[in-house]
Design a protein around this motif. Structure first.
Motif, short mmCIF file in Angstrom:
data_model
loop_
_atom_site.label_atom_id
_atom_site.label_comp_id
_atom_site.label_asym_id
_atom_site.label_seq_id
_atom_site.Cartn_x
_atom_site.Cartn_y
_atom_site.Cartn_z
N PRO A 58 0.71 -1.12 0.03
CA PRO A 58 -0.04 -0.09 0.08
C PRO A 58 0.88 1.16 0.08
CG PRO A 58 0.05 -0.92 2.22
CD PRO A 58 0.59 -1.85 1.32
N PHE A 61 -3.11 5.64 1.65
CA PHE A 61 -4.02 5.18 2.57
C PHE A 61 -5.43 5.92 2.56
CE2 PHE A 61 0.33 5.28 4.69
CZ PHE A 61 0.58 3.62 4.36
N TRP A 179 1.34 -2.20 7.88
CA TRP A 179 1.08 -0.78 7.77
C TRP A 179 -0.30 -0.59 8.69
CZ3 TRP A 179 3.72 3.44 7.03
CH2 TRP A 179 4.71 3.41 6.01
N ALA A 195 0.21 7.37 10.28
CA ALA A 195 0.30 6.24 9.89
C ALA A 195 1.68 5.72 10.50
CB ALA A 195 0.52 6.25 8.38
N ASN A 232 -6.32 -1.29 10.00
CA ASN A 232 -5.28 -1.98 9.00
C ASN A 232 -5.69 -1.19 7.61
OD1 ASN A 232 -7.62 -3.14 8.27
ND2 ASN A 232 -6.94 -4.96 8.86
N THR A 233 -4.74 -1.49 6.61
CA THR A 233 -5.10 -0.66 5.38
C THR A 233 -6.49 -0.97 4.66
OG1 THR A 233 -3.80 -2.15 4.12
CG2 THR A 233 -2.86 -0.21 4.89
#
Length: 456
Positions: A58, A61, A179, A195, A232-233
């Motif tokens: 990713p 975001f 991430w 992040a 989470n992403t």
């Protein structure tokens, strides 16, 4: 002629001095610096690196942020405190004054009908709770239940429309290096997204006597973020941001979140039972073993299902439900997310051989208060009938010097703390160990059925 040349020379010299002075005093000097990146050292090797599928990594975001930011709220709590006021005492008052103390934090909407999860320390002692939605709408919130030991609280707001909410993710599936986004309201800056990556799992914080299975991240978290979302992403809730390690009170690189599996289990318990149902394996840990990967069993409770399942003293627990166990905090995290009566597959190493045993979890029967140095257990139906009470916590044992001095030991039942009725041993230890003041008015029933009150 010489005179004219001298005058011209003086004029030129004066002009040069003036120009130089103007440049130095009035004009900003401009400096041009050339940056040259040092060449990286290249080392030849026979190893060929695999080609990564970069499309799966990713780099944006925005979708996760957009899907979560509207479901994170600002939580404002107002508590009425009492303070000593000697001036009032001299002028005929009672020597105290009341004042309002306001605290703020964050919360996460977890259902469209208005249930909100936050930290217990965000709303602890509040007499009034106000929630501000991301659209600036303010609503009153009621406290459904709280668990100070694991620092989770559940709020409810009433609204005529479905609210944006964040679905729970499986925190067991979170990977170190993944991430994550922290969403909250630090320093009253609403709807803030930061992040980072997962730095560690099953983190046991020094000085924290309760939760010992935090998710550690390097996403920036500051005062006001407490109770906010760690996602989470994919925009799934994987943790409730709870703590930071800092000497200044501000973020210095690491933050910690209660895993979502633990938070969800606590919420379900509060909704269904009104209190947290703690599950145990029925074993005692060998605290002397430090240099092993896993948790060594020191002894097995003869009345627990662990005996029937075949667990033995000396076994080293390495997995629970195929989740790797390397230290006690890993094991505690797995058990905290389970309920009594559930079955778990426990993999142990016994004399070099891996064995898997299916164990039925037992209900935790005794609860220890570190504040009082006392073990409590729930009262029985017989106790309720005998003493005509609806709830309480019976003292099993104590190392409290004052309790022992006044014979407040086995058989005494704690029924009220600071005027509030106590329903269970779990609630008693939660109130005692979660208090910031450390001062208590304890109401107890002695074995003769008489009510006794003590200030501690």
């Amino acid at each position: 002629m010489k005179k004219i040349l001298g005058i011209l020379g003086v004029a030129f010299l004066g002009g040069a001095v003036s120009l130089t002075g103007y440049k130095m005093l009035l004009e900003q000097p401009q400096t041009v610096i050339q940056h040259q990146e040092p060449a990286l050292q290249t080392v030849k090797a026979n190893y060929t690196s695999p080609i990564l599928n970069t499309s799966s990594v990713p780099t944006d975001f925005t979708e996760a942020a957009e899907s979560t930011v509207h479901a994170v709220v600002h939580v404002k709590n107002t508590a009425v405190r009492t303070q000593q006021d000697p001036v009032s005492f001299f002028f005929g008052g009672n020597g105290t004054r009341k004042f309002e103390q306001v605290g703020t934090g964050s919360g996460v909407i977890i259902s469209p009908d208005g249930y909100i999860v936050t930290n217990n320390h965000v709303i602890d002692g509040a007499t009034d709770i106000e929630v501000t939605l991301n659209n600036k709408k303010k609503l009153k919130a009621t406290l459904v239940g709280a668990d100070s030991e694991r620092d989770i609280a559940l709020l409810k707001i009433e609204t005529d429309v479905d609210l944006p909410n964040i679905p729970f993710g499986n925190s067991d599936n979170v990977k170190v290096g993944e991430w994550v986004l922290a969403v909250g309201n630090p320093y009253n800056l609403t709807s803030t997204v930061t992040a980072g990556i997962v730095s560690a799992k099953g983190r046991d914080l020094e000085g924290n006597r309760n939760i010992e299975s935090f998710i550690q991240t390097d996403a920036a978290v500051n005062p006001g973020n407490s109770g906010g979302a760690l996602v989470n992403t994919r925009g799934e809730l994987i943790g409730i941001n709870t703590a930071i390690t800092s000497r200044t009170g501000s973020f210095i690189g690491y933050s910690f979140a209660v895993p979502s599996n633990i938070a969800k289990k606590i919420i379900d318990d509060l909704l269904e039972y009104g209190t947290v149902q703690e599950a145990i394996l029925g074993i005692n840990i060998d605290q002397g073993e430090k240099d092993i990967e896993g948790v060594k069993i020191g002894s097995v409770d003869k009345d627990s299902d662990a005996v029937k399942a075949g667990l033995k003293e000396g076994d080293i627990i390495t997995k629970v439900n195929n989740i790797k166990i390397t230290k006690f905090s890993d094991l505690k995290g797995q058990l905290t997310a389970k309920r009594p009566g559930e079955y778990v597959d426990v993999t142990v190493n016994r004399d070099g051989t891996d064995l898997t045993k299916t164990v039925k979890l037992s209900k935790k029967s005794t609860f220890y208060s570190t504040t009082l140095g006392t073990n409590f257990k729930d009262i029985t139906d017989k106790d309720k009938k005998m003493y005509n009470i609806e709830g309480g916590a019976k003292i099993v044992s104590t190392v409290n010097r004052i309790f022992l001095e006044y014979n407040l030991d086995k058989g005494y039942i704690l029924t009220k703390i600071n005027g509030k009725s106590i329903s269970s041993a779990s609630e008693a230890t939660s109130v005692l160990d979660g208090s910031q003041s450390g001062r208590f008015l304890l109401e107890m029933i002695n074995p003769k059925g008489e009510i006794e009150r003590f200030r501690y």
